[in-house]
Write an enzyme that holds these catalytic residues in place. Structure first.
Site, short mmCIF file in Angstrom:
data_model
loop_
_atom_site.label_atom_id
_atom_site.label_comp_id
_atom_site.label_asym_id
_atom_site.label_seq_id
_atom_site.Cartn_x
_atom_site.Cartn_y
_atom_site.Cartn_z
N GLU A 105 0.84 -1.21 0.00
CA GLU A 105 0.00 0.00 0.00
C GLU A 105 0.87 1.26 0.00
OE1 GLU A 105 -2.82 1.44 -0.04
OE2 GLU A 105 -4.46 0.07 0.41
N ASN B 205 -4.81 4.95 8.71
CA ASN B 205 -4.76 4.44 7.34
C ASN B 205 -4.09 5.48 6.43
OD1 ASN B 205 -5.42 2.09 5.78
ND2 ASN B 205 -7.06 3.24 4.79
N ASP C 89 -9.81 1.96 -3.62
CA ASP C 89 -8.80 1.94 -2.57
C ASP C 89 -7.95 3.22 -2.70
OD1 ASP C 89 -6.91 1.17 -0.61
OD2 ASP C 89 -6.97 -0.92 -1.20
#
Length: 290
Positions: free
Chosen positions: A19, A103, A197
């Site tokens: 990520e 996040n 995402d």
């Protein structure tokens, strides 16, 4: 506009949850995270050299904070990471709810660090934060998974993804104060089987969003209309960023977490790092300013 070719597998990383990539404009290196393996990766596409830093716990966001230093969002805190020594220096502990973790995050052009949080239970307990010289600010609450954020090239619009809601929001952005207003739905993917995402914005103001369980990256125009789908050889692309000296290469992270043996067999290169040569270019990542 069409991509020049298909995505290329450039690093067999086999990450669990690859990520949060960004291209360091001064070091000319790609950084990205493997969230559940607690790693911040550094990759040199010119030489193929790669290394990682174990930061000791979940890492949900990373952004440049000078040469050889990053600002990172961990489970419940933000910290600096020295990429020479590997030392993690805490800045601020924020959350203590075990159901919540931080996040995706990035710095705006004024050097303020923006990051979100998410609830592992799926409850709307996530928030959007901004950290700067004036301290910590909460800009949005009631999010499920705060994800995929970015700014338009003219610095007038901020984008934020709430993945489970399959929604990408746009806000009016005041670059001087760092404030947000007039949230509206820019992209609604309710009719799709996949989830938006991480994202990045190109020089033309178009949004490139990675589609979890969608086998693709989608490019949207500034009005939220789909322009192009780049098909991926893996089920779970997670995020993307533009890099290289001309910022014309799209780097794409992917995940293997949660896939069954049958799904892994169909999506064998899940967790690897990919690149795509494009006919556009991105915007340089901004540094955190103290």
């Amino acid at each position: 506009m069409n991509a020049a070719n298909s995505p290329k597998n450039i690093l067999e990383a086999r990450a669990r949850l690859g990520e949060i990539p960004f291209w360091h404009p001064d070091e000319q290196l790609l950084y990205w995270g493997d969230i559940y393996n607690h790693r911040v990766h550094q990759f040199n596409p010119t030489t193929g050299a790669t290394q990682f830093f174990d930061v000791g716990e979940v890492v949900g966001s990373i952004a440049p904070a000078g040469i050889n230093r990053l600002i990172i969002g961990q489970r419940h805190r933000i910290a600096f990471l020295d990429t020479i020594s590997g030392k993690v220096t805490p800045i601020l502990d924020i959350e203590n709810n075990p159901d919540i973790r931080f996040n995706d995050g990035k710095c705006d052009r004024a050097g303020r660090f923006w990051f979100g949080s998410m609830s592992s239970s799926g409850k709307p307990q996530g928030s959007l934060y901004r950290y700067d010289l004036d301290g910590l600010h909460i800009l949005q609450t009631g999010l499920t998974i705060s994800n995929g954020l970015g700014w338009s090239p003219d610095d007038k619009t901020f984008y934020l993804t709430d993945s489970p809601l399959k929604t990408i929001y746009a806000y009016d952005f005041d670059s001087q104060s760092g404030s947000l207003s007039d949230r509206r739905v820019l992209i609604n993917l309710q009719a799709e089987s996949f989830f938006p995402d991480g994202l990045t914005v190109d020089k033309d103001g178009c949004i490139w969003s990675a589609m979890w369980d969608g086998w693709c990256i989608i490019r949207f125009d500034p009005q939220g209309k789909e322009m192009m789908r780049v098909m991926m050889p893996v089920q779970r692309p997670t995020s993307c960023t533009f890099g290289n000296q001309d910022l014309g290469t799209l780097y794409i992270t992917t995940a293997s977490v949660g896939l069954s043996e049958i799904e892994i067999d169909k999506s064998f290169y899940s967790g690897d790092l990919f690149s795509l040569q494009t006919n556009t270019s991105g915007l340089p990542a901004s540094h955190f300013k103290e």
